[in-house]
Design a protein around this motif. Structure first.
Motif, PDB file in Angstrom:
ATOM      1  N   PHE A 309      70.660  45.538  58.420  1.00 56.53           N
ATOM      2  CA  PHE A 309      71.339  44.698  57.415  1.00 56.53           C
ATOM      3  C   PHE A 309      72.143  43.586  58.084  1.00 56.53           C
ATOM      4  O   PHE A 309      72.211  42.465  57.573  1.00 56.53           O
ATOM      5  N   LEU A 310      72.753  43.901  59.222  1.00 57.34           N
ATOM      6  CA  LEU A 310      73.588  42.913  59.908  1.00 57.34           C
ATOM      7  C   LEU A 310      72.740  41.798  60.499  1.00 57.34           C
ATOM      8  O   LEU A 310      73.089  40.612  60.391  1.00 57.34           O
ATOM      9  N   TRP A 311      71.623  42.129  61.117  1.00 56.33           N
ATOM     10  CA  TRP A 311      70.753  41.105  61.700  1.00 56.33           C
ATOM     11  C   TRP A 311      70.155  40.212  60.617  1.00 56.33           C
ATOM     12  O   TRP A 311      70.065  38.997  60.795  1.00 56.33           O
ATOM     13  N   LYS A 312      69.752  40.808  59.495  1.00 58.12           N
ATOM     14  CA  LYS A 312      69.201  39.997  58.405  1.00 58.12           C
ATOM     15  C   LYS A 312      70.272  39.073  57.839  1.00 58.12           C
ATOM     16  O   LYS A 312      70.006  37.908  57.526  1.00 58.12           O
ATOM     17  N   LEU A 313      71.479  39.572  57.722  1.00 56.98           N
ATOM     18  CA  LEU A 313      72.589  38.764  57.204  1.00 56.98           C
ATOM     19  C   LEU A 313      72.861  37.570  58.113  1.00 56.98           C
ATOM     20  O   LEU A 313      72.989  36.431  57.640  1.00 56.98           O
ATOM     21  N   ILE A 314      72.931  37.811  59.405  1.00 58.97           N
ATOM     22  CA  ILE A 314      73.242  36.742  60.356  1.00 58.97           C
ATOM     23  C   ILE A 314      72.134  35.707  60.402  1.00 58.97           C
ATOM     24  O   ILE A 314      72.392  34.487  60.344  1.00 58.97           O
ATOM     25  N   LEU A 315      70.889  36.151  60.510  1.00 55.92           N
ATOM     26  CA  LEU A 315      69.765  35.211  60.612  1.00 55.92           C
ATOM     27  C   LEU A 315      69.631  34.350  59.362  1.00 55.92           C
ATOM     28  O   LEU A 315      69.351  33.156  59.441  1.00 55.92           O
TER      29      LEU A 315
END
Length: 452
Positions: A309-315
């Motif tokens: 979830f964090l990587w998708k949010l940042i990207l």
């Protein structure tokens, strides 16, 4: 004397019903036309989107052209886009103010820009494209029939509903989304039949006429109702609200930073593309690029990495913050679903169950549309967990405060009488004032909601 009054009352009643029937058939016709236009536009978009996504997956080297693709699209918007660059916010502004035209060029520009984003690997969605195409086409149709100011407002709402319902295959959610997103806490029921017609017809046109199939998600398997489960769902929903705030605030902050550091739009997007490429190498995976539909499906059925979830949010925040075109909603689905699956281990709940709740709740917190998100949950995952879906949407709606992805969205009624917010204030105005001086009193009215 009373006998003379009754015929007049009966006459007025007949006239009222005649007016209602006239209004009903009028909006069935107008909403249907907008549905045909927006549904066809969504179908063309979805067919093209599937093609460019498959092309990117077959040719991984296309990712290295992301900076060039972003620069090209931003340059086109800078040269010929004019106010089209405001995106969804332009449509919301015109529903409230009606002092600017929504150019027809918005539709082909956002279509081309979103396809370029997905072809080269940007992390973005599709709702923004469908809504902008629907709004642009509804505006053109309104000009053709010489619609008045009141009818134009409803037609634009129909464009939102038609685009949303057709691109996701959720006609009921599309109906309420077009009604709720305009002003937080208020629904204009006069537009209910037109928006439903546009959303339902748009869905039929996309699926039946064009033969486009939507993603099918597994039906929710909900646990038995108990105090323990309700408490866990409430706690998880608070975290879903927090995720929606993080996404909205990070995206807005990056938009400001990119604009401040890089004055030319093309350079801004090129640098953003380079950052996305760098992040892909840091993460060591490409599953967070594009729509990330496989990631959502995995969260609803099997294992996903804990920090997906964090990587998708940042990207996604970097992609959209740098000026790439595309929507926020599908990435919000991915963020919510993966976060829910991760939290399932913490709360000892079934992973796909909490993933489905996160799917709709994070989206709800970012858009402030609880009824639309609840209906979307039922349309996509079935009704077995309806009570949990409703709770998740309500909690996320309330505790997301006034942070959201649409800066021109207005506050119709405050979420609590303890929070004094003048009706008509946009999220952008409230956010800017709170950041400058948290104790400063808000203005009584807000005539323009400008995108940051």
């Amino acid at each position: 004397m009373n006998q003379n009054k009754f015929p007049n009352i009966q006459k007025l009643s007949n006239l009222s019903h005649a007016a209602l029937f006239r209004s009903f058939f009028k909006w069935i016709w107008l909403g249907g036309v907008v549905g045909i236009l927006s549904g066809s536009a969504s179908a063309i978009f979805l067919i093209a989107l599937e093609f460019v996504t498959d092309t990117r997956l077959e040719h991984p080297w296309l990712l290295y052209f992301l900076p060039l693709g972003g620069a090209l699209v931003s340059y086109l918007y800078w040269k010929v886009g004019k106010n089209s660059s405001k995106g969804n916010n332009l449509i919301l502004e015109q529903i409230h103010n009606g002092n600017e035209a929504i150019p027809l060029r918005m539709a082909p520009l956002v279509l081309f820009g979103t396809l370029i984003t997905h072809l080269f690997g940007g992390s973005a969605g599709r709702e923004g494209t469908a809504v902008q195409m629907g709004g642009s086409l509804a505006e053109r149709f309104g000009l053709w029939i010489k619609a008045g100011a009141a009818d134009r407002k409803i037609l634009l709402m129909c464009g939102i509903s038609g685009g949303f319902g057709s691109v996701f295959g959720t006609p009921l959610a599309g109906t309420l989304f077009g009604l709720e997103v305009i002003a937080i806490g208020l629904i204009q029921y006069e537009a209910l039949i037109p928006c439903f017609t546009a959303s339902f017809v748009g869905h039929l046109i996309t699926t039946k006429l064009w033969g486009v199939s939507h993603v099918q998600y597994p039906q929710m398997i909900a646990p038995a109702l108990s105090f323990s489960v309700l408490l866990k769902v409430t706690a998880a929903s608070l975290l879903f609200a927090l995720a929606s705030i993080c996404f909205s605030e990070l995206t807005h902050a990056l938009k400001k930073l990119f604009t401040r550091w890089f004055h030319h739009p093309a350079l801004k997007s090129a640098v953003g593309g380079l950052i996305v490429i760098g992040l892909v190498f840091v993460i060591g995976s490409r599953e967070y690029l594009g729509l990330s539909i496989p990631l959502i499906s995995d969260a609803l059925s099997q294992y996903v990495p804990d920090f997906a979830f964090l990587w998708k949010l940042i990207l996604t925040s970097v992609t959209l913050g740098a000026g790439f075109q595309g929507g926020e909603v599908t990435p919000l689905f991915a963020i919510g679903a993966t976060l829910g699956h991760t939290l399932a281990d913490v709360f000892h709940l079934y992973g796909p169950f909490l993933a489905a709740l996160g799917f709709i709740a994070v989206f709800c917190g970012a858009t402030h549309t609880p009824i639309a998100c609840f209906l979307m949950g039922i349309e996509l995952f079935g009704s077995s967990g309806a009570v949990y879906m409703f709770i998740a949407c309500l909690i996320s709606y309330l505790f997301s405060g006034y942070s959201g992805i649409y800066t021109s969205q207005r506050i119709g009624i405050s979420k609590s009488h303890l929070i004094q917010v003048p009706p008509g204030t946009t999220l952008a105005t409230r956010r800017n004032l709170m950041h400058k001086n948290p104790s400063k009193k808000q203005p009584e009215t807000d005539q323009e909601g400008q995108e940051e």
